[in-house]
Design a protein around this motif. Sequence first.
Motif, PDB file in Angstrom:
ATOM      1  N   ASP A   1      19.712  -9.426  13.206  1.00 32.65           N
ATOM      2  CA  ASP A   1      18.803  -8.949  13.915  1.00 32.65           C
ATOM      3  C   ASP A   1      19.084  -8.332  15.241  1.00 32.65           C
ATOM      4  N   LYS A   2      20.329  -7.825  15.721  1.00 29.10           N
ATOM      5  CA  LYS A   2      20.355  -7.002  15.985  1.00 29.10           C
ATOM      6  C   LYS A   2      20.520  -5.502  15.938  1.00 29.10           C
ATOM      7  N   ARG A   3      20.485  -4.551  14.404  1.00 30.50           N
ATOM      8  CA  ARG A   3      20.315  -3.961  14.096  1.00 30.50           C
ATOM      9  C   ARG A   3      19.296  -4.085  13.606  1.00 30.50           C
ATOM     10  N   MET A   4      18.602  -4.650  13.681  1.00 26.81           N
ATOM     11  CA  MET A   4      17.001  -4.702  13.018  1.00 26.81           C
ATOM     12  C   MET A   4      16.319  -4.004  14.564  1.00 26.81           C
ATOM     13  N   GLU A   5      16.544  -5.279  15.821  1.00 28.23           N
ATOM     14  CA  GLU A   5      15.987  -4.481  16.927  1.00 28.23           C
ATOM     15  C   GLU A   5      16.096  -3.003  17.446  1.00 28.23           C
ATOM     16  N   ARG A   6      17.550  -2.411  17.480  1.00 26.70           N
ATOM     17  CA  ARG A   6      17.665  -1.519  17.638  1.00 26.70           C
ATOM     18  C   ARG A   6      16.816  -0.267  16.695  1.00 26.70           C
ATOM     19  N   LEU A   7      17.069  -0.660  15.473  1.00 29.95           N
ATOM     20  CA  LEU A   7      16.459   0.242  14.613  1.00 29.95           C
ATOM     21  C   LEU A   7      14.265   0.309  15.393  1.00 29.95           C
ATOM     22  N   LYS A   8      13.954  -0.716  16.121  1.00 27.34           N
ATOM     23  CA  LYS A   8      12.606  -1.023  15.951  1.00 27.34           C
ATOM     24  C   LYS A   8      12.569  -0.439  17.414  1.00 27.34           C
ATOM     25  N   LYS A   9      13.784  -0.284  18.453  1.00 25.26           N
ATOM     26  CA  LYS A   9      13.519   0.875  19.307  1.00 25.26           C
ATOM     27  C   LYS A   9      13.630   2.040  19.465  1.00 25.26           C
ATOM     28  N   ILE A  10      14.243   2.123  19.004  1.00 25.87           N
ATOM     29  CA  ILE A  10      14.565   3.689  18.135  1.00 25.87           C
ATOM     30  C   ILE A  10      12.770   4.539  17.566  1.00 25.87           C
ATOM     31  N   GLN A  11      12.627   3.638  16.101  1.00 28.78           N
ATOM     32  CA  GLN A  11      11.220   3.902  15.922  1.00 28.78           C
ATOM     33  C   GLN A  11      10.058   4.565  16.904  1.00 28.78           C
ATOM     34  N   ALA A  12      10.093   3.396  18.200  1.00 31.64           N
ATOM     35  CA  ALA A  12       8.955   2.904  19.091  1.00 31.64           C
ATOM     36  C   ALA A  12       9.323   4.191  20.118  1.00 31.64           C
TER      37      ALA A  12
END
Length: 376
Positions: free
Chosen positions: A330-341
């Motif tokens: 969940d934490k890693r997905m949050e980071r990935l979405k933050k970087i994509q945005a």
Amino acid sequence: MKRRDVMLGSTALVLAGGSAAHAKLPDSSVWTAYDLGSSGYAEASGIADAIMKKHPMKVRIVPSGTSIGRLLPLKQGKATYGFLANELYFAAEGTYDFGVPAWGPQDVRVVLARPAGNAMATAGDIGVKSIKDLKGKRIGYVKGNPSVNVKTDAYLAFGGLTRADVEVVWFGSYNAMKTAVINNQLDSFSSVTTSANMREIEASPRGLTYPPFPPSDKEGWDRIRQVADFFEPYRETAGAGISKDKPIDLVGYRYPMIATYANANADEVYSLVKAIDESMDLIKNITGSAINWAPKVSGKPPADAPWHEGSIRYLKEVGIWTPEHQAWQDKRMERLKKIQAGWADARKKFKGKDEEWPAFWEEYRVKTLGLHPSSA
């Protein structure tokens, strides 16, 4: 990003626990890997052979000595899986070679990730006993391969060195460095210890040594993590010149990682993990470290990108995936979405020329997203 799954047909498999057979393996699949002679290629080939002995699936492996060469076929839909190194991390982050407008943060996922030890494979005839002894030596780097180059920078940092302290020698492919060491054109480069390349160097007149990375050297480890934060101390017990009786303290990370894009067919990914699990009797002896492909070892975070939903489904079914693993996910997905945005926002704000973009994106990552600089 659209891509075409390599799914020309299917073979039904019986799911764990005797549930209905909905999972599928394709009749044909294309994988990418490091080039010939690498442990990544050997293990990709061995895993493919093992699966094909038990399932009617044909696998073609496309070797490449560069990070872009291994990931581009996945991006284009010409391959479904890649046996990748830390280029997976850089691709997810949109850094290094993936920080250009044509790439950016990729929506990549981990299928399985084998724990591995990595070292500075060093010629045995130059008197190197520690990383700091590499000062002034010929150190190998590979064009288009940030996975190799950042690891090398990190390892030099352990000894308080930078590229300015060594003679940097550039190569067009990873495999070329092995030949250069044997021919006395190179002194050291980063490598796993279990590849055929290491055996060749060990058997050559120059011999082979690995300067250690003692866990007790806290300052050295702090310097490594300032370059890249995905490394940990790792006691290696297998490889050229290494055994359980003669272990060595090296650097731990995940290699190879079987990776794909998020939109890869979840049933197919599930079936691939299941097929690997059921083929471990054939896989475990491919290389000295291949036993670590067992999902009970390779199916646990951390790794260089989030895990694929198909993998997680299987790992949950067999009791490997824990709440702690899900919290990491969940934490890693949050980071990935933050970087994509962040990438999308930065692209809207950017008004310069393409060659000015990498510096703009790096500054945006640090100042706006609050991420560590991607280069030392």
